[in-house]
Design a protein around this motif. Sequence first.
Motif, mmCIF file in Angstrom:
data_model
loop_
_atom_site.group_PDB
_atom_site.id
_atom_site.type_symbol
_atom_site.label_atom_id
_atom_site.label_comp_id
_atom_site.label_asym_id
_atom_site.label_seq_id
_atom_site.Cartn_x
_atom_site.Cartn_y
_atom_site.Cartn_z
ATOM 1 N N GLY A 139 0.295 10.295 12.884
ATOM 2 C CA GLY A 139 1.471 9.942 13.662
ATOM 3 C C GLY A 139 1.342 8.579 14.306
ATOM 4 N N PHE A 140 1.965 8.429 15.487
ATOM 5 C CA PHE A 140 1.916 7.143 16.182
ATOM 6 C C PHE A 140 1.957 7.376 17.689
ATOM 7 C CE2 PHE A 140 6.315 8.174 15.418
ATOM 8 C CZ PHE A 140 7.056 7.666 16.485
ATOM 9 N N LYS A 264 4.597 -1.306 23.228
ATOM 10 C CA LYS A 264 3.814 -1.481 22.008
ATOM 11 C C LYS A 264 3.843 -0.184 21.202
ATOM 12 C CE LYS A 264 0.419 -4.445 24.373
ATOM 13 N NZ LYS A 264 -0.993 -4.489 24.858
ATOM 14 N N ILE A 265 3.523 -0.304 19.924
ATOM 15 C CA ILE A 265 3.406 0.860 19.044
ATOM 16 C C ILE A 265 2.025 0.839 18.388
ATOM 17 C CG2 ILE A 265 4.352 2.071 17.040
ATOM 18 C CD1 ILE A 265 6.264 1.965 19.403
ATOM 19 N N PHE A 266 1.394 2.026 18.325
ATOM 20 C CA PHE A 266 0.080 2.165 17.701
ATOM 21 C C PHE A 266 0.197 3.152 16.540
ATOM 22 C CE2 PHE A 266 -0.443 0.897 22.051
ATOM 23 C CZ PHE A 266 -1.476 -0.041 22.024
ATOM 24 N N LEU A 267 -0.212 2.723 15.362
ATOM 25 C CA LEU A 267 -0.109 3.556 14.163
ATOM 26 C C LEU A 267 -1.411 4.327 13.938
ATOM 27 C CD1 LEU A 267 1.596 1.042 11.688
ATOM 28 C CD2 LEU A 267 2.654 2.523 13.415
ATOM 29 N N GLY A 268 -1.278 5.606 13.586
ATOM 30 C CA GLY A 268 -2.441 6.438 13.325
ATOM 31 C C GLY A 268 -3.260 5.941 12.150
ATOM 32 N N GLU A 269 -4.561 6.159 12.220
ATOM 33 C CA GLU A 269 -5.470 5.672 11.184
ATOM 34 C C GLU A 269 -5.140 6.256 9.817
ATOM 35 O OE1 GLU A 269 -10.295 5.130 10.478
ATOM 36 O OE2 GLU A 269 -9.559 6.337 12.160
ATOM 37 N N ASP A 272 0.664 8.065 6.618
ATOM 38 C CA ASP A 272 1.187 7.930 5.264
ATOM 39 C C ASP A 272 1.834 6.551 5.097
ATOM 40 O OD1 ASP A 272 2.245 9.437 2.691
ATOM 41 O OD2 ASP A 272 3.974 8.401 3.567
ATOM 42 N N PHE A 273 1.680 5.949 3.925
ATOM 43 C CA PHE A 273 2.189 4.589 3.707
ATOM 44 C C PHE A 273 3.706 4.523 3.872
ATOM 45 C CE2 PHE A 273 3.538 0.881 1.243
ATOM 46 C CZ PHE A 273 2.723 -0.104 1.791
ATOM 47 N N ASN A 274 4.418 5.552 3.437
ATOM 48 C CA ASN A 274 5.876 5.566 3.586
ATOM 49 C C ASN A 274 6.268 5.560 5.059
ATOM 50 O OD1 ASN A 274 6.312 5.652 0.809
ATOM 51 N ND2 ASN A 274 6.328 7.885 0.741
ATOM 52 N N ASP A 275 5.541 6.336 5.867
ATOM 53 C CA ASP A 275 5.817 6.372 7.302
ATOM 54 C C ASP A 275 5.483 5.024 7.954
ATOM 55 O OD1 ASP A 275 6.590 9.014 7.094
ATOM 56 O OD2 ASP A 275 4.618 9.809 7.633
ATOM 57 N N LYS A 276 4.391 4.427 7.491
ATOM 58 C CA LYS A 276 3.995 3.120 8.044
ATOM 59 C C LYS A 276 5.071 2.075 7.751
ATOM 60 C CE LYS A 276 -0.293 1.898 7.867
ATOM 61 N NZ LYS A 276 -1.639 1.416 7.449
ATOM 62 N N LEU A 318 5.482 -4.816 4.126
ATOM 63 C CA LEU A 318 6.878 -4.518 3.794
ATOM 64 C C LEU A 318 7.223 -5.000 2.391
ATOM 65 C CD1 LEU A 318 8.648 -5.333 7.202
ATOM 66 C CD2 LEU A 318 7.887 -3.109 6.349
ATOM 67 N N LYS A 319 6.683 -6.134 2.016
ATOM 68 C CA LYS A 319 6.941 -6.679 0.685
ATOM 69 C C LYS A 319 6.290 -5.820 -0.380
ATOM 70 C CE LYS A 319 6.645 -10.967 -2.000
ATOM 71 N NZ LYS A 319 6.182 -12.373 -1.999
ATOM 72 N N GLU A 320 5.053 -5.373 -0.106
ATOM 73 C CA GLU A 320 4.344 -4.518 -1.066
ATOM 74 C C GLU A 320 5.114 -3.227 -1.321
ATOM 75 O OE1 GLU A 320 0.490 -3.849 0.539
ATOM 76 O OE2 GLU A 320 -0.295 -5.838 0.024
ATOM 77 N N PHE A 321 5.679 -2.684 -0.256
ATOM 78 C CA PHE A 321 6.414 -1.428 -0.383
ATOM 79 C C PHE A 321 7.686 -1.629 -1.199
ATOM 80 C CE2 PHE A 321 9.413 1.856 0.808
ATOM 81 C CZ PHE A 321 8.634 3.006 0.846
ATOM 82 N N SER A 322 8.393 -2.726 -0.955
ATOM 83 C CA SER A 322 9.659 -2.958 -1.649
ATOM 84 C C SER A 322 9.442 -3.247 -3.125
ATOM 85 C CB SER A 322 10.404 -4.131 -0.993
ATOM 86 O OG SER A 322 9.624 -5.306 -1.060
ATOM 87 N N ASN A 323 8.242 -3.721 -3.460
ATOM 88 C CA ASN A 323 7.936 -3.970 -4.881
ATOM 89 C C ASN A 323 7.532 -2.689 -5.594
ATOM 90 O OD1 ASN A 323 8.463 -6.674 -4.604
ATOM 91 N ND2 ASN A 323 6.323 -7.246 -4.118
#
Length: 323
Positions: A139-140, A264-269, A272-276, A318-323
């Motif tokens: 989660g975050f 601020k926002i902290f992303l869990g270690e 999931d890449f889609n959630d990130k 973001l670019k990696e995901f859109s590709n």
Amino acid sequence: MEKSNTLFRYRVVNKNSIDSLMKDTLYATTPDNFNDPYDVVFQYDLEKIVSDFLKDEELLDNFLDDFMKSNIFIDSNSNVSLDILKKELKENPKSFSTSLKIIIDGAIKLIRRRNLIVCFSRKKTSEIMWAHYSNYGKGFVIEYERHEIENVCQKYLDSFANEKFEDKSDIKLYGCFKVEYSGRKFDGSSFVYNMIRSHYKDLKLQKQGKLKPFKYDHFTKEEFQDLMLNKHNDWEYEAEERVIVPNNDINNSFGQIGMCKPKKIFLGEFMDFNDKYLILSICKEKNLPVYQMYSSYSHRNFGLHAKMYTSEEIDKILKEFSN
């Protein structure tokens, strides 16, 4: 202990948490939805409450009068009277204990539904907290400025004061407070007795619609906060602070208390890449700093670390995901 300037809210990734992040909304829940079913509960001495109840002639009269009027099995022309019922109860108080316990359990349920709570922590690097409250690190965490939280809370309370509170000074019961950890439950014997007494004393006014829903003459601020903020020592690792506000609709266990912009926002270690991608997209649009939590295997001490994403790193993901 000095107050920390910021507080942290652990979140799982779901529709509600994403919607809340996008809209900067702060939601609260009633204690009966907590992961700890023993939160906001208290110990009481049933025998003492029964004894005090049966000695209080005014309370007993009001209780029995309401019982007779609301009981469809008692014929209005029958020989059952207040005096007969009162005499039987006093002669056999144990038989009254069962009935009174039902009333007390109802009072406890009402207390748990009558109040909304938002839970925060003073910690953001606790592995246990990430495991327990952010879906095992998937989660975050949202960081808020304390004064922003307090302002949101105060605005919510101000909107209640005139319309809902019988005594406007009772609004001081609510706010943002530090949870206290102990090895003993709050003794709510006098608390619950006075609550029941107040209910039956004001029953006529309630039925006439002349009483506002929040009337707190049956306990002190200290008693209220002992109930709402006392937790077992086992939970001390949470370093919890709570926003407590009244719940206007006891049939609804969730409620929005206002708008509160994250810091601020902290992303869990293990997010999931889609959630990130989704959260990074939101944070980029809102110009929110984002940090990645990670374990450091070069340190012997437990605890996670945080590394801030640069704008270039965010764009790359973001670019990696859109590709």
